[in-house]
Motif scaffolding. Structure first.
Motif, PDB file in Angstrom:
ATOM      1  N   LEU A  65       0.723  -1.815  -0.233  1.00 49.70           N
ATOM      2  CA  LEU A  65       0.093  -0.006   0.276  1.00 49.70           C
ATOM      3  C   LEU A  65       0.485   1.429  -0.028  1.00 49.70           C
ATOM      4  CD1 LEU A  65      -3.189   0.695   0.680  1.00 49.70           C
ATOM      5  CD2 LEU A  65      -2.876   0.890   2.776  1.00 49.70           C
ATOM      6  N   PHE A  66       1.665   1.951   0.852  1.00 52.68           N
ATOM      7  CA  PHE A  66       3.190   2.322   1.234  1.00 52.68           C
ATOM      8  C   PHE A  66       3.504   2.443  -0.266  1.00 52.68           C
ATOM      9  CE2 PHE A  66       6.434   3.977   2.010  1.00 52.68           C
ATOM     10  CZ  PHE A  66       6.976   5.341   2.256  1.00 52.68           C
ATOM     11  N   SER A  67       3.992   1.981  -1.531  1.00 55.09           N
ATOM     12  CA  SER A  67       4.250   1.379  -2.914  1.00 55.09           C
ATOM     13  C   SER A  67       3.572   1.987  -3.638  1.00 55.09           C
ATOM     14  CB  SER A  67       4.863   0.209  -2.810  1.00 55.09           C
ATOM     15  OG  SER A  67       3.840  -0.121  -3.682  1.00 55.09           O
ATOM     16  N   PHE A  75       1.498   4.003  -2.656  1.00 51.83           N
ATOM     17  CA  PHE A  75       0.849   5.568  -2.221  1.00 51.83           C
ATOM     18  C   PHE A  75       2.192   6.580  -2.637  1.00 51.83           C
ATOM     19  CE2 PHE A  75       3.061   8.694   0.644  1.00 51.83           C
ATOM     20  CZ  PHE A  75       2.024   9.876   0.712  1.00 51.83           C
ATOM     21  N   ILE A  85       1.980   6.765  -7.130  1.00 52.54           N
ATOM     22  CA  ILE A  85       0.742   8.001  -7.093  1.00 52.54           C
ATOM     23  C   ILE A  85       1.762   9.610  -6.670  1.00 52.54           C
ATOM     24  CG2 ILE A  85      -1.610   9.128  -6.964  1.00 52.54           C
ATOM     25  CD1 ILE A  85      -2.287   5.998  -5.983  1.00 52.54           C
ATOM     26  N   ARG A  86       2.110   9.498  -5.568  1.00 51.18           N
ATOM     27  CA  ARG A  86       2.650  10.816  -5.423  1.00 51.18           C
ATOM     28  C   ARG A  86       3.912  11.282  -5.636  1.00 51.18           C
ATOM     29  NH1 ARG A  86       6.699  12.611  -1.483  1.00 51.18           N
ATOM     30  NH2 ARG A  86       6.962  14.803  -1.022  1.00 51.18           N
ATOM     31  N   GLY A 136       8.577   3.658  -6.048  1.00 52.79           N
ATOM     32  CA  GLY A 136       7.731   2.555  -5.354  1.00 52.79           C
ATOM     33  C   GLY A 136       7.867   0.939  -5.776  1.00 52.79           C
ATOM     34  N   PHE A 139      -5.487  12.141  -7.002  1.00 49.38           N
ATOM     35  CA  PHE A 139      -5.259  11.681  -7.413  1.00 49.38           C
ATOM     36  C   PHE A 139      -4.469  12.383  -9.048  1.00 49.38           C
ATOM     37  CE2 PHE A 139      -4.498   8.663 -11.264  1.00 49.38           C
ATOM     38  CZ  PHE A 139      -3.745   8.026 -10.607  1.00 49.38           C
TER      39      PHE A 139
END
Length: 135
Positions: A19-21, A23, A26-27, A38, A104
């Motif tokens: 999930l962090f990857s 994020f 997308i960030r 990511g 997004f």
């Protein structure tokens, strides 16, 4: 030697790191981060899971061979470069659609390129990790 604590922790960390990857992917589309970082975080999640549970369980959890990720990622990255050629623009020119997704941003060819890099890094790193862990 297997540790029950490490095995259990890896099962909880895998979805959190994945999930962090996403994020970071997308960030990083508009800020530092992106597909490479990511992909490395996602690969780290599976490397941790592989060390804790073995290659057999890691490949079963992944359900797709890492080579498929590499091929798909390369297709996305090359496709993002070729797409502007259809609009008489130079290779790898950024194109943005008018379609806006809340939290997004706009869909674009740089995002497609980032996703391609994410998949290539994830596939290559997992190929290496699985090869080393099998030996």
């Amino acid at each position: 030697m297997k540790s029950k604590l490490f095995t259990t922790a890896s099962r909880f960390l895998l979805p959190l790191l994945l999930l962090f990857s996403i994020f970071l992917l997308i960030r990083g589309h508009n800020e530092p981060g992106g597909g490479f970082v990511g992909g490395l975080v996602a690969s780290t999640a599976f490397a941790l899971y592989t060390i804790a549970n073995g290659v057999k369980y890691a490949t079963a959890t992944l359900q797709v061979k890492p080579g498929i990720f590499i091929a798909t990622g390369l297709s996305f990255a090359v496709g993002s470069g070729i797409l502007p050629l259809f609009f008489q623009l130079p290779f790898l020119t950024g194109l943005w659609s008018d379609f806006h997704i809340p939290a997004f941003g706009k869909l674009s060819t740089p995002l497609l390129f980032d996703v391609g890099v994410f998949l290539v890094v994830f596939g290559v790193t997992n190929t290496i990790v699985f090869s080393l862990a099998e030996d």
